[in-house]
Design an enzyme around this catalytic site. Structure first.
Site, PDB file in Angstrom:
ATOM      1  NE  ARG A 170      -3.515  -2.699   0.783  1.00 41.13           N
ATOM      2  CZ  ARG A 170      -3.323  -3.851   0.180  1.00 41.13           C
ATOM      3  NH1 ARG A 170      -2.398  -3.967  -0.760  1.00 41.13           N
ATOM      4  NH2 ARG A 170      -4.040  -4.913   0.501  1.00 41.13           N
TER       5      ARG A 170
ATOM      6  CG  HIS B 247      -1.821   0.588  -7.578  1.00 39.78           C
ATOM      7  ND1 HIS B 247      -2.236   1.340  -6.512  1.00 39.78           N
ATOM      8  CD2 HIS B 247      -2.124  -0.702  -7.259  1.00 39.78           C
ATOM      9  CE1 HIS B 247      -2.765   0.550  -5.584  1.00 39.78           C
ATOM     10  NE2 HIS B 247      -2.709  -0.693  -6.023  1.00 39.78           N
TER      11      HIS B 247
END
Length: 316
Positions: free
Chosen positions: A231, A279
């Protein structure tokens, strides 16, 4: 009134492929894309990735929320979250993609591929020392589904693999560390740190200068490397840039960031021996994942419990 329609609130992701996948698999169920809500009271299910808070407030009869990605922090940190079950995505497809990315990044740094690309651009033929995998210590932070799967091929390749998790876990070929008491010893034996932790109050900004300074300094790579596909909130990006500049870190591979997209002005873009990907480590493929969500909804409507539920009492 029956609340069985699906609302897709995918934030920065294109919602159209998700809606198309749902309609192809369950043509009789109404599907809407936020903010198009002709009848909000019919919405029973929310398929979400970084949804706006107002999406939750607009659907009074919501029955369950399904994350479209491996993480749930973009959902659970929303204020006034409805008191309904939240289910994670756990998918062989997603897990495989993450494992591919992790192994790729470990090997890029281990085999000095970034340095060889620089030499290629300079048209220089120069052999760099190549330590054996058995000389390199990989540390996996987070031994959930993704971390455990990524650790297995690294063990098979011959790396010295250790894992750190909140509670003790046992995996074949992986040296185990756990809890606050085991963290420093885990870091001290780690040359390549792979972080796949969830984002909680305890893990936010754990990848900081303080932690980097505790990584091994005597490894075969000449300095530690950090790889983060967990994250963005786990890392202090200014500390990563400073650690690279000061030689505290030799390199990094980053797929996640606190603010996405990463600002073009970020110093991380221009640093040598740093890999940035947008991502995509565990890319969520609508065709691969939608069926799992619809199976969950069908089971739920048949009175069966949802799987892969988020612990609402956890300290996110």
């Amino acid at each position: 009134m029956t609340s069985d329609a699906i609302l897709i609130a995918s934030g920065p992701w294109d919602p159209v492929p998700w809606a198309a996948a749902v309609r192809a698999l369950t043509p009789g169920r109404a599907v809407h894309i936020w903010p198009d809500l002709p009848d909000p009271e019919t919405i029973g299910y929310l398929m979400a990735w970084q949804p706006p808070p107002e999406a939750f407030r607009a659907v009074p009869n919501l029955r369950a929320i399904f994350s479209l990605g491996a993480g749930v922090e973009r959902i659970v940190f929303v204020d006034d979250l409805p008191d309904v079950p939240i289910a994670r995505i756990v998918s062989d497809d997603l897990t495989q993609r993450m494992t591919e990315w992790v192994v790729l990044q470990v090997l890029l740094h281990h085999r000095q591929q970034l340095a060889y690309l620089d030499l290629q651009r300079e048209r220089r033929w120069e052999e760099l020392r190549q330590p054996a995998a058995s000389e390199v210590r990989v540390g996996m932070m987070g031994l959930g589904v993704l971390g455990a799967d990524a650790a297995e091929p690294l063990v098979r390749l011959g790396f010295q693999v250790a894992g750190w998790s909140r509670s003790p876990k046992t995996l074949p070929g992986v040296e185990g560390y756990s809890g606050a008491d085991g963290l420093d010893a885990f870091l001290a034996r780690t040359d390549i740190l792979v972080c796949l932790l969830p984002l909680t109050h305890e893990t936010r900004h754990i990848l900081s200068m303080d932690l980097f300074g505790k990584l091994a300094r005597d490894g075969a790579l000449g300095g530690p490397v950090v790889i983060n596909a967990g994250r963005g909130g786990l890392q202090v990006e200014a500390d990563i840039a400073a650690a690279i500049g000061q030689g505290v870190l030799k390199g990094a591979s980053l797929d996640v960031f606190e603010t996405e997209p990463l600002d073009p002005a970020s110093p991380l873009w221009g640093l040598d021996n740093v890999v940035i990907t947008p991502h995509v480590a565990a890319f969520s493929d609508p065709k691969a994942l939608t069926g799992q969500i619809l199976d969950q909804i069908a089971a739920f409507e048949a009175g069966k419990p949802l799987k892969n539920l988020v612990d609402r009492a956890a300290r996110y």
